[in-house]
Write an enzyme that holds these catalytic residues in place. Structure first.
Site, PDB file in Angstrom:
ATOM      1  N   CYS A   1       0.817  -1.214   0.000  1.00 42.87           N
ATOM      2  CA  CYS A   1       0.000   0.000   0.000  1.00 42.87           C
ATOM      3  C   CYS A   1       0.853   1.267   0.000  1.00 42.87           C
ATOM      4  CB  CYS A   1      -0.925  -0.019   1.208  1.00 42.87           C
ATOM      5  SG  CYS A   1      -1.933   1.459   1.343  1.00 42.87           S
TER       6      CYS A   1
ATOM      7  N   CYS B   1      -0.541   4.095   2.136  1.00 43.23           N
ATOM      8  CA  CYS B   1      -0.382   3.925   3.587  1.00 43.23           C
ATOM      9  C   CYS B   1       1.075   4.152   3.999  1.00 43.23           C
ATOM     10  CB  CYS B   1      -0.746   2.507   4.030  1.00 43.23           C
ATOM     11  SG  CYS B   1      -2.187   1.821   3.251  1.00 43.23           S
ATOM     12  N   ASP B   2       2.019   3.621   3.242  1.00 44.73           N
ATOM     13  CA  ASP B   2       3.410   3.547   3.704  1.00 44.73           C
ATOM     14  C   ASP B   2       4.396   4.408   2.914  1.00 44.73           C
ATOM     15  OD1 ASP B   2       2.589   1.684   5.622  1.00 44.73           O
ATOM     16  OD2 ASP B   2       2.751   0.048   4.178  1.00 44.73           O
TER      17      ASP B   2
END
Ligand code: NDP
Length: 312
Positions: free
Chosen positions: A135, A138-139
């Site tokens: 992701c 997300c990261d």
């Protein structure tokens, strides 16, 4: 004590929430169980430019939250909790929430979606969460100015690479063939981005890293050229795996007809499963389109079918 529900919707993504909107308006008093990742895959999608109604594009989490709010406003009841057991052998269908609470439902709409697929390398599993991710939204922020690789050749991989190119110093796009599956528009965008380097015919064979006590960090990716068999180590700080998805259907094995990839089989263009009264909507039954827009549309169809079924 068990509870009786007219229309139970499993899964909170565009399909589940849209089914909730339609089922509410049809007076079915739907209850939606959102599951572990409310919002589904849209919550890990950065920029969405092709969902109707957002002329300037919008982030995935905002779009799915808007659909959720609309379902609530129409009267759907949204609950957190995971359906842990189903019995579709007779109606009303029996379901268990979080291994504890028993429910009986007249109709069930399954909208459990799909989850990101992994390469399956042992080294990949060791560095998951320590530099290996599925992701970018997300990261990605952890890799400001650093060097990362995105693995895959579909639209997801190319979108992730493009998104990361704005954060990381350098992005390798590693694909196992010499042609991309992604749309031409996305390919053009990738080749026009200066800090993305495309590595083709490259099979990832090992995630390289360092372990110190409980701490681990990725240092690279070993790839083997498919044609020449040459092995190369790319020096990296992070790896994003974007090689497609797997439908979330483990719960339904033995209860519903699934295809060889695990997708729920439905009747052509209609969201009917092989069990009357159980419907499937969104990515869980769609290996072809997998768009938020098509998921929403099939959620709508599933709710209309549930209404029709209850009238018979
Ligand atoms: P896809 O199935 O389209 O692509 C998966 C990619 O991963 C392929 O290039 C495949 O290679 C590669 N791959 C699969 N398994 C492995 C493996 N074990 N090792 C290395 N590489 C592997 O999945 P996506 O998630 O990219 O897209 C899913 C659907 O969603 C598509 O229909 C896509 O068009 C759509 N989508 C649309 C978007 C949009 O319109 N904005 C955004 C994102 C997705 P190979 O090509 O060799 O099979």
């Amino acid at each position: 004590m068990s509870e009786k529900i007219t229309c139970l919707i499993i899964g909170g993504g565009p399909a589940g929430y849209t089914a909730g909107i339609y089922a509410s308006r049809a007076g079915l008093a739907p209850v939606i169980y959102e599951g572990m990742q409310p919002g589904g895959q849209l919550t890990i999608t950065s920029e969405v430019e092709n969902f109707p109604g957002y002329p300037n594009g919008e982030s995935g989490p905002v779009i799915v939250d808007d659909i959720r709010k609309q379902a609530l406003r129409m009267g759907a009841e949204i609950r957190s909790g995971e359906i842990s057991e189903v019995d579709f052998s007779k109606r009303p269908f029996r379901l268990v929430v979080d291994y504890d609470k028993e429910l009986f439902a007249e109709t069930v709409i399954i909208a459990t979606g799909a989850t990101a697929r992994w390469l399956g390398l042992e080294s990949e599993a060791q560095y998951r969460g320590f530099g290996v991710s599925t992701c970018a939204t997300c990261d990605g922020a952890f890799f400001k100015g650093k060097t990362v690789a995105v693995i895959g050749g579909g639209d997801t991989a190319l979108e992730e690479a493009h998104y990361l190119s704005k954060i990381a110093g350098k992005v390798y796009l590693v694909h196992r063939r010499d042609q991309f599956r992604a749309s031409k528009a996305m390919q053009d965008r990738i080749y026009q981005t200066a800090n993305i380097e495309v590595v083709l015919d490259a099979i990832p064979t090992e995630v390289l890293g360092e372990k110190q006590g409980f701490s681990r960090k990725v240092t690279g990716l070993r790839i083997q050229n498919k044609k020449t068999e040459t092995v190369t180590d790319l020096a990296l700080d992070g790896i994003f795996v974007a090689i497609g998805v797997t439908p979330v259907t483990a719960l339904f094995v033995g209860q519903l007809d699934l295809d060889e990839q695990g997708y729920i089989k439905t009747a052509g263009a209609r969201p009917l499963t092989n069990v009357p009264g159980v419907f499937a909507a969104g990515d869980v039954q769609d290996p072809h389109y997998r768009q938020a827009c098509t998921a929403a549309a099939s959620g709508c169809k599933a709710a209309m079918e549930a209404e029709r079924f209850l009238l018979i």
